[in-house]
Design an enzyme around this catalytic site. Structure first.
Site, mmCIF file in Angstrom:
data_model
loop_
_atom_site.group_PDB
_atom_site.id
_atom_site.type_symbol
_atom_site.label_atom_id
_atom_site.label_comp_id
_atom_site.label_asym_id
_atom_site.label_seq_id
_atom_site.Cartn_x
_atom_site.Cartn_y
_atom_site.Cartn_z
ATOM 1 N N HIS A 13 0.911 -1.291 0.041
ATOM 2 C CA HIS A 13 0.049 -0.096 -0.103
ATOM 3 C C HIS A 13 0.819 1.398 -0.058
ATOM 4 O O HIS A 13 1.368 1.559 1.347
ATOM 5 C CB HIS A 13 -0.852 -0.126 1.252
ATOM 6 C CG HIS A 13 -2.053 1.051 1.396
ATOM 7 N ND1 HIS A 13 -3.308 0.806 1.557
ATOM 8 C CD2 HIS A 13 -1.632 2.455 1.093
ATOM 9 C CE1 HIS A 13 -3.898 1.833 1.332
ATOM 10 N NE2 HIS A 13 -3.057 2.913 1.210
ATOM 11 N N LYS A 99 -9.149 -0.454 -5.839
ATOM 12 C CA LYS A 99 -9.334 0.600 -4.842
ATOM 13 C C LYS A 99 -10.720 1.133 -4.671
ATOM 14 O O LYS A 99 -11.347 2.039 -5.415
ATOM 15 C CB LYS A 99 -8.295 1.397 -4.837
ATOM 16 C CG LYS A 99 -8.133 2.171 -3.307
ATOM 17 C CD LYS A 99 -7.700 1.496 -2.136
ATOM 18 C CE LYS A 99 -7.852 2.188 -0.929
ATOM 19 N NZ LYS A 99 -6.733 2.775 -0.418
ATOM 20 N N HIS A 174 -4.686 -0.538 6.041
ATOM 21 C CA HIS A 174 -4.335 0.122 7.093
ATOM 22 C C HIS A 174 -5.439 -0.067 8.191
ATOM 23 O O HIS A 174 -5.853 0.999 8.717
ATOM 24 C CB HIS A 174 -4.106 1.629 6.721
ATOM 25 C CG HIS A 174 -5.171 2.413 5.712
ATOM 26 N ND1 HIS A 174 -6.354 2.295 5.971
ATOM 27 C CD2 HIS A 174 -4.902 2.792 4.763
ATOM 28 C CE1 HIS A 174 -7.169 3.036 5.051
ATOM 29 N NE2 HIS A 174 -6.284 3.242 4.264
ATOM 30 N N ASP A 247 1.309 2.584 3.643
ATOM 31 C CA ASP A 247 0.510 3.586 3.483
ATOM 32 C C ASP A 247 1.275 4.965 3.411
ATOM 33 O O ASP A 247 0.741 6.085 3.789
ATOM 34 C CB ASP A 247 -0.800 3.548 4.509
ATOM 35 C CG ASP A 247 -1.889 4.858 4.084
ATOM 36 O OD1 ASP A 247 -1.771 5.069 2.700
ATOM 37 O OD2 ASP A 247 -2.776 5.079 4.679
HETATM 38 O O1 DOR Z 1 -3.641 9.504 5.373
HETATM 39 C C1 DOR Z 1 -4.088 9.289 4.623
HETATM 40 N N1 DOR Z 1 -3.508 9.930 3.390
HETATM 41 N N2 DOR Z 1 -4.988 8.213 4.247
HETATM 42 C C2 DOR Z 1 -5.599 8.064 3.086
HETATM 43 O O2 DOR Z 1 -6.583 7.187 2.753
HETATM 44 C C3 DOR Z 1 -5.066 8.814 1.712
HETATM 45 C C4 DOR Z 1 -3.728 9.290 1.785
HETATM 46 C C5 DOR Z 1 -3.282 10.336 1.005
HETATM 47 O O3 DOR Z 1 -3.274 10.022 -0.262
HETATM 48 O O4 DOR Z 1 -2.715 11.260 1.354
HETATM 49 ZN ZN ZN Z 2 -3.343 4.944 1.619
#
Ligand code: DOR
Ligand code: ZN
Length: 344
Positions: A13, A99, A174, A247
């Site tokens: 991710h 997604k 996440h 993430d």
């Molecule tokens: O904190 C986050 N940032 N959560 C997400 O789901 C998207 C991500 C982003 O693209 O900045």
């Molecule tokens: Zn993400």
């Protein structure tokens, strides 16, 4: 000096952004990871196979030629996605998943799905083609307490979804709560979850240490200590349903430190080192390699990597900031020490 040699990991991710911003950060990921599932929440969102393929080319153009980094592409589901696009995506080697962002749940999710029922024919096509559904598991309802949005999503969306599509491969992305860990543990083998370093390392107090800490703000937002401990346990348990997905989501320092700060934590600077430190602190170094390098590949039906990575136990300091296009970027745990270092 203590060392750890593991199969080179994958990041299941990752947000790479685009253009100059991407060029300044992509090689941190390419250095640590063999492959990465690349998120499609650009502006405009990556909704077609052609868009994904040209984004992939731009990523590869930015990667230093000394790395064999393979971007694994995803498409962004909207209410208007067609089953035919899924059939084409399934025949496209470099597209690995779709997604699902509930519309309005997070960064660049405004054209996400407004009601999961609207994409049932698309999910049917995904199930037939064995393409995994990657889920941002939070309701986008501002009436729901922000700390409960994952739990409410499980009850309102995820439980009915797995009943209706029992053969669909789902990655609950996440995860942040004990409720999510329990849901995944009790679900079939078609359901797995990614775990970020921040949701293992931090709890919601870390948003308010002395003053507000915008660089610890991401979505799903950090939760309570009991939740953090449940996520830590899941990651280090050796259960194949839980695997690495950073993430890592870079936003420039000026966008984070503003009156309307963006959600997202950049961990790609040294994510692998942070995970290894976490496992070491739990005396679970034997569980690192399956979590970082086996379980995700197995779930996605990919070959495990052959290349190896060696880390040494040696303290390094994470920089306060690194360059990001013409701005700066503050990494996760900026200014702190990390006790493991990848040997390049
Ligand atoms: O904190 C986050 N940032 N959560 C997400 O789901 C998207 C991500 C982003 O693209 O900045
Ligand atoms: Zn993400």
């Amino acid at each position: 000096m203590q060392t750890l040699t593991i199969t080179k990991p994958d990041d299941f991710h990752l947000h790479l952004r685009d253009g100059a911003a991407m060029a300044s950060i992509v090689n941190y990921s390419a250095a640590q990871f063999s492959r990465a599932i690349v998120m499609p929440n650009l502006r405009p969102a990556i909704t077609t196979v052609d868009m994904a393929l040209s984004y992939r080319e731009r990523i590869l153009d930015s990667v230093d030629k000394k790395y064999n980094f393979e971007p694994l592409m995803t498409l962004y589901l909207t209410d208007n996605m067609l089953p035919d696009v899924i059939n084409i995506a399934a025949q496209t080697e470099s597209i690995k998943a779709l997604k699902y962002y509930p519309a309005g749940a997070t960064t660049n999710s405004d054209c996400g799905v407004t009601d999961i029922k609207k994409i049932y024919s698309v999910l049917e096509a995904m199930m037939k083609n064995k393409l995994p559904l990657l889920i941002h598991g939070e309701v986008a309802d501002s009436e729901v307490n922000i700390f409960d949005r994952e739990k409410v999503f499980i009850e309102k969306v995820l439980e009915p979804l797995v009943d209706d599509f029992c053969e669909l491969k789902i990655v609950f992305e996440h995860i942040t709560t004990k409720a999510a860990v329990d849901f995944v543990l009790n679900a079939s083998s078609n359901v797995a979850a990614t775990i970020t370093p921040q949701h293992i390392l931090l709890n919601r107090n870390d948003l308010f240490n002395e003053s507000f800490q915008p660089h610890n703000y991401c979505l799903p937002v950090l939760k309570e200590e009991d939740d953090r401990l449940a996520v830590l346990d899941a990651a280090t348990s050796g259960n194949s349903k839980f695997f690495l997905g950073t993430d890592s989501a870079p936003h420039s320092r000026s966008k984070k430190e503003s009156g309307c700060g963006c959600a997202g934590i950049f961990s790609a600077y040294n994510a692998l080192e942070l995970y290894v430190e976490i496992f070491d602190n739990q005396n679970k170094l034997d569980k690192v390699e399956p979590f970082t390098s086996f379980f995700g590949a197995d779930f996605y039906g990919l070959n495990r990597n052959h290349e190896k990575t060696t880390l040494v136990k040696k303290e390094t300091r994470i920089p306060e900031a690194i360059p990001f296009g013409d701005d700066k970027l503050v990494p996760l745990c900026a200014g702190n020490a990390c006790s493991w270092q990848v040997k390049f």
